[in-house]
Scaffold this active site. Sequence first.
Site, PDB file in Angstrom:
ATOM      1  N   HIS A 156       0.851  -1.174  -0.131  1.00  0.00           N
ATOM      2  CA  HIS A 156       0.072  -0.010  -0.111  1.00  0.00           C
ATOM      3  C   HIS A 156       0.895   1.387  -0.043  1.00  0.00           C
ATOM      4  O   HIS A 156       0.392   2.319  -0.170  1.00  0.00           O
ATOM      5  CB  HIS A 156      -0.839   0.148   1.261  1.00  0.00           C
ATOM      6  CG  HIS A 156      -2.043  -0.886   1.187  1.00  0.00           C
ATOM      7  ND1 HIS A 156      -2.795  -1.269   0.199  1.00  0.00           N
ATOM      8  CD2 HIS A 156      -2.323  -2.164   2.339  1.00  0.00           C
ATOM      9  CE1 HIS A 156      -3.479  -2.109   0.325  1.00  0.00           C
ATOM     10  NE2 HIS A 156      -3.305  -2.663   1.669  1.00  0.00           N
TER      11      HIS A 156
ATOM     12  N   HIS B 247      -6.508  -6.907  -0.182  1.00  0.00           N
ATOM     13  CA  HIS B 247      -6.879  -5.593  -0.343  1.00  0.00           C
ATOM     14  C   HIS B 247      -5.982  -5.237  -1.777  1.00  0.00           C
ATOM     15  O   HIS B 247      -5.143  -5.820  -1.921  1.00  0.00           O
ATOM     16  CB  HIS B 247      -6.327  -4.715   0.939  1.00  0.00           C
ATOM     17  CG  HIS B 247      -6.786  -5.202   2.248  1.00  0.00           C
ATOM     18  ND1 HIS B 247      -6.155  -5.737   2.966  1.00  0.00           N
ATOM     19  CD2 HIS B 247      -7.981  -4.714   2.481  1.00  0.00           C
ATOM     20  CE1 HIS B 247      -6.929  -6.018   4.211  1.00  0.00           C
ATOM     21  NE2 HIS B 247      -8.092  -5.490   3.989  1.00  0.00           N
TER      22      HIS B 247
ATOM     23  N   ASP C 109      -4.846 -12.242   4.019  1.00  0.00           N
ATOM     24  CA  ASP C 109      -6.172 -11.882   4.428  1.00  0.00           C
ATOM     25  C   ASP C 109      -7.636 -12.148   3.794  1.00  0.00           C
ATOM     26  O   ASP C 109      -8.556 -11.869   4.107  1.00  0.00           O
ATOM     27  CB  ASP C 109      -6.222 -10.373   4.818  1.00  0.00           C
ATOM     28  CG  ASP C 109      -4.971  -9.529   3.924  1.00  0.00           C
ATOM     29  OD1 ASP C 109      -4.947 -10.211   2.809  1.00  0.00           O
ATOM     30  OD2 ASP C 109      -4.855  -8.517   4.108  1.00  0.00           O
TER      31      ASP C 109
ATOM     32  N   ASP D  51      -3.091 -10.549  -2.073  1.00  0.00           N
ATOM     33  CA  ASP D  51      -3.799  -9.973  -0.995  1.00  0.00           C
ATOM     34  C   ASP D  51      -5.459  -9.528  -0.982  1.00  0.00           C
ATOM     35  O   ASP D  51      -5.399  -9.071  -2.152  1.00  0.00           O
ATOM     36  CB  ASP D  51      -2.925  -8.758  -0.267  1.00  0.00           C
ATOM     37  CG  ASP D  51      -3.086  -8.114   0.865  1.00  0.00           C
ATOM     38  OD1 ASP D  51      -2.543  -8.416   1.890  1.00  0.00           O
ATOM     39  OD2 ASP D  51      -4.060  -7.499   1.190  1.00  0.00           O
TER      40      ASP D  51
END
Length: 366
Positions: A139, A178, A264, A176
């Site tokens: 990120h 996200h 996740d 991931d």
Amino acid sequence: MKTGIVFHELYLWHHTGNHADYVPYGFPVEPLHHSESPDTKRRIKNLMEVSGLYEKLFQIKPRKATKEEILMFHTENHFEHIKSLNKSISVNAGISAPTGIGSFDIALLSTGGVIEAIDSVVDGKVDNAYALVRPPGHHAMPDKAMGFCIFGNAAIAGKYALKNKDLSKIAFVDWDVHHGNGTQAAFYEDPNALTISIHQDRNFPTNSGLMEENGEGKGSGYNINIPLPPGSGVGAYESAFDRVIIPALEVYKPELIIIPSGFDGGAGDPIGRQMLTSEGFRSLTKKMMAVAEDVCNGRILMTHEGGYSAATVPFFAHAVIETMAQENLGIEDPFQKIIGNLGQQELQPHQDKLIKEAESLIKNIK
Ligand SMILES: [Zn+2]
């Protein structure tokens, strides 16, 4: 298979301070712990030790990334800002990016570990590698820390590979839950990197990772987002890999595949709403190994990102890493029989529709 592992005890000393999950404490929020805690990473390492997997892996010793390496992706301001916080207790270094004493040094060691893994994979010292690093990186943006990430480990490693390893085409497959927004930003106008992210639709960052984000300029067509609806299970993921990700890689033919690997997307994650299982992660790993064998001599580097269920994540990671190493240590995941039988693990019509839309992006790749 010779599989490399990057790990360092100091990765667990990066201190994210008291929060309640990712919300800072303070009335009316009672102090608890931060989602991005050392627990998941420590327990992955511990499970690999007790199963006997860890001793079968080739140890890749991390080093600190240099300032020059960090500046391949980040601004000097960002580097100096993080450096200036190195003696501060519990501060937010950006957007939801807590750091503590020594976090600058540890973040350099995290990025440097991934760079060392690039060297090992590309130079043929190992067949593939897993960088179990912390803090995570996907990120982080050029000018700021974001989403628990300080420096863009995978993005910097990719820049390093293109610059120093005589590669002209690399690909990222970020699984991931996200969106891999930082990695996307790093190569948005660059056709030398195909960036793919499969994630939960608009989870984090908010309104990021949409299918319309395809790259710009010379990089137009070389960014693919697959924003799966919440509730997607093994069937949806396998279908997206078979119908979009693998065909895209077969057309593009990268010389190295980097997988920002978050767990996740597993069922029960506190900040994800997907339903992957250890057998699901094992299946995705096999698919990536098969396509890597076809296009780039099996060269895969996974960089650790998220995954916040300390109970289940070690089993997901163990399944992935033992598959990479073509080992079977006989570890049975006790969660598999429960989460593997959740309703709607198979591909659902609304997920199929989304994947069909994503299939149309493959034609933009040359
Ligand atoms: Zn994540």
